[in-house]
Design an enzyme around this catalytic site. Structure first.
Site, PDB file in Angstrom:
ATOM      1  N   TYR A  10      26.144  12.552   0.752  1.00  0.00           N
ATOM      2  CA  TYR A  10      25.166  12.857  -0.300  1.00  0.00           C
ATOM      3  C   TYR A  10      23.917  11.985  -0.145  1.00  0.00           C
ATOM      4  CZ  TYR A  10      28.647  15.564  -2.959  1.00  0.00           C
ATOM      5  OH  TYR A  10      29.571  16.507  -3.384  1.00  0.00           O
ATOM      6  N   ASP A  59      42.607  14.922   4.992  1.00  0.00           N
ATOM      7  CA  ASP A  59      43.340  16.198   5.079  1.00  0.00           C
ATOM      8  C   ASP A  59      44.810  15.989   4.697  1.00  0.00           C
ATOM      9  OD1 ASP A  59      43.400  14.632   7.379  1.00  0.00           O
ATOM     10  OD2 ASP A  59      43.404  16.300   8.797  1.00  0.00           O
ATOM     11  N   ASP A  95      34.774  14.487  -4.291  1.00  0.00           N
ATOM     12  CA  ASP A  95      34.370  15.737  -4.945  1.00  0.00           C
ATOM     13  C   ASP A  95      35.434  16.812  -4.711  1.00  0.00           C
ATOM     14  OD1 ASP A  95      32.635  17.614  -6.196  1.00  0.00           O
ATOM     15  OD2 ASP A  95      32.019  18.331  -4.224  1.00  0.00           O
ATOM     16  N   ASP A 135      38.409  18.708  -7.588  1.00  0.00           N
ATOM     17  CA  ASP A 135      38.638  20.104  -7.994  1.00  0.00           C
ATOM     18  C   ASP A 135      40.047  20.545  -7.598  1.00  0.00           C
ATOM     19  OD1 ASP A 135      35.958  19.994  -8.740  1.00  0.00           O
ATOM     20  OD2 ASP A 135      35.533  22.036  -8.091  1.00  0.00           O
ATOM     21  N   LYS A 172      38.291   9.523   6.834  1.00  0.00           N
ATOM     22  CA  LYS A 172      38.480  10.394   8.006  1.00  0.00           C
ATOM     23  C   LYS A 172      37.943   9.635   9.222  1.00  0.00           C
ATOM     24  CE  LYS A 172      39.480  14.496   9.857  1.00  0.00           C
ATOM     25  NZ  LYS A 172      40.789  15.170   9.860  1.00  0.00           N
TER      26      LYS A 172
HETATM   27  C1  IPM Z   1      30.552  17.234  -9.205  1.00  0.00           C
HETATM   28  C2  IPM Z   1      29.656  18.340  -8.690  1.00  0.00           C
HETATM   29  C3  IPM Z   1      28.415  17.752  -8.049  1.00  0.00           C
HETATM   30  C4  IPM Z   1      28.851  16.891  -6.876  1.00  0.00           C
HETATM   31  C5  IPM Z   1      27.360  18.759  -7.580  1.00  0.00           C
HETATM   32  C6  IPM Z   1      27.002  19.745  -8.651  1.00  0.00           C
HETATM   33  C7  IPM Z   1      26.120  18.077  -7.098  1.00  0.00           C
HETATM   34  O1  IPM Z   1      30.340  19.180  -7.834  1.00  0.00           O
HETATM   35  O2  IPM Z   1      30.094  16.419 -10.009  1.00  0.00           O
HETATM   36  O3  IPM Z   1      31.724  17.214  -8.844  1.00  0.00           O
HETATM   37  O4  IPM Z   1      29.080  17.404  -5.783  1.00  0.00           O
HETATM   38  O5  IPM Z   1      28.982  15.695  -7.078  1.00  0.00           O
HETATM   39 MN    MN Z   2      32.461  18.798  -7.807  1.00  0.00          MN
END
Ligand code: IPM
Ligand code: MN
Ligand code: NAD
Length: 333
Positions: free
Chosen positions: A124, A200, A224, A228, A169
């Site tokens: 990032y 992984d 990130d 999820d 990694k």
């Molecule tokens: C998160 C989101 C952000 C990230 C995006 C929207 C920039 O996915 O906060 O998890 O990747 O950090």
């Molecule tokens: Mn995210």
């Protein structure tokens, strides 16, 4: 407390009003400063966030944020990344815990871990070049950045099981060797037990046996993605809160995005936003109010108030109402 309130785009406009209703029910002395940011603002004004907006955010004690939409246009700078970077909020803390009555893909509730995600560098970095035939993004790992996130993870580990797993990694990206080495050194220095996993393998093991993990420290993109993925263990992205912490600023937001597929329908799960408020209250030292918010969310779920992401039919407003009612009832006692 002076609190910047950013709804943002999409379901941010539904889940933040829900969290604010919960905050209001607590009757705390909070000055709310609404700040309009995001894609909607960009469409109206040509700017998604201004320098003045950033100044307002810097002057507040902390920020409650919904979600923003980011178009994949290379000229559009992500508002969220701008805020995290400008306010140098280097630690992204994402607790992954089951909630009452709700089950994720494993149908069990014996896990409780935290992802400590480096929030300002890695892939990032924003250092990239977009060309016709070749595009690249520079992955930046620094000793300073790795050290401060490792220290944060170790501090958290000391309050938990005194162990961290460093996720990297480095077999492919040699930049991760620096991250790994610094995390190991920092853990050793703080007397925290440590091990490491390739990302992984970590993804595989987290899904197979999440109960084995406690504090996971990792770089920006890996954190990130693992977040999820972990939402599927808990049951929905609509349940995961997070905190972005820096030396001088703090920012609380759900892990999820603006969810354009359900925006405007009134069915977004507000729990991630409400639990982000709870993290904010804890950070601010309002421990009993934070505990009450958590108890109210648990009570609403236990009563069977379930939104469609979890297979129920209740709306954002109904869920919020159930949480607020519980808080009011407890406060009258
Ligand atoms: C998160 C989101 C952000 C990230 C995006 C929207 C920039 O996915 O906060 O998890 O990747 O950090
Ligand atoms: Mn995210
Ligand atoms: P998303 O997190 O918005 O949605 C992923 C899936 O989860 C969707 O099916 C959505 O309906 C569901 N979901 C998310 N939150 C929910 C909730 N509270 N209740 C019920 N269901 C929920 O991810 P996406 O669709 O890939 O991204 C949409 C936009 O959001 C993109 O522009 C992306 O860049 C942005 N985004 C922003 C943030 C942020 O502002 N913090 C985080 C992630 C993505």
């Amino acid at each position: 407390m002076k609190l910047a309130v950013i709804e943002g785009d999409g379901i941010g406009k539904e889940v933040i009003p829900a969290a604010v209703e919960v905050l209001d029910a607590l009757g705390l002395d909070v000055e709310k400063v609404p700040v309009e940011l995001g894609y909607g603002k960009w469409e109206k004004t040509g700017q998604a966030i201004t320098d003045d907006d950033l100044e307002v955010l810097k002057e507040c004690d902390c920020i409650l944020f919904g979600a923003v939409t980011t178009p994949p246009d290379p000229n559009y700078k992500s508002v969220l990344l701008t805020i995290r970077k400008e306010l140098d909020m280097y630690a992204n803390i994402r607790p992954i815990r089951p909630l009452p009555t709700v089950r994720g893909i494993l149908d069990r509730s014996n896990f409780n871990f935290v992802i400590v995600r480096e929030n300002t560098e890695g892939l990032y970095s924003g250092i990239e070049e977009i060309g016709q035939d070749i595009s690249w993004t520079k992955r930046v790992i620094t000793r300073k950045g790795s050290e401060r996130i490792a220290r944060y993870a170790c501090k958290l580990a000391k309050e938990r099981k005194n162990r961290i797993v460093i996720v990297h990694k480095s077999n492919v990206m040699k930049s991760d060797k620096l991250f790994l080495d610094v995390c190991r050194e920092t853990a050793a220095l703080h007397g925290v037990d440590y091990s490491d996993e390739l990302v992984d393998t970590m993804a595989y093991k987290l899904i197979r046996s999440p109960e084995k993990y406690d504090v996971i420290v990792t770089t920006n993109l890996f954190g990130d993605i693992l977040s999820d993925m972990s939402a599927a263990l808990v049951g929905s992205l609509g349940l995961l809160p997070s905190a972005n912490i820096g030396t001088n600023h703090a920012f609380f937001e759900p892990v999820h995005g603006s969810a354009p597929d359900i925006a405007g329908k009134g069915i977004a799960n507000p729990i991630a936003a409400i639990l982000s408020l709870k993290m904010m209250l804890e950070w601010h030292g309002n421990m009993s109010e934070a505990a009450l918010v958590e108890e109210a969310v648990d009570a609403a779920l236990t009563e069977g108030i379930i939104t469609p992401d979890l297979g129920g039919a209740y709306t954002t407003k109904e869920m919020t109402c159930a949480v607020v009612d519980h808080i009011k009832k407890e406060m009258r006692k």
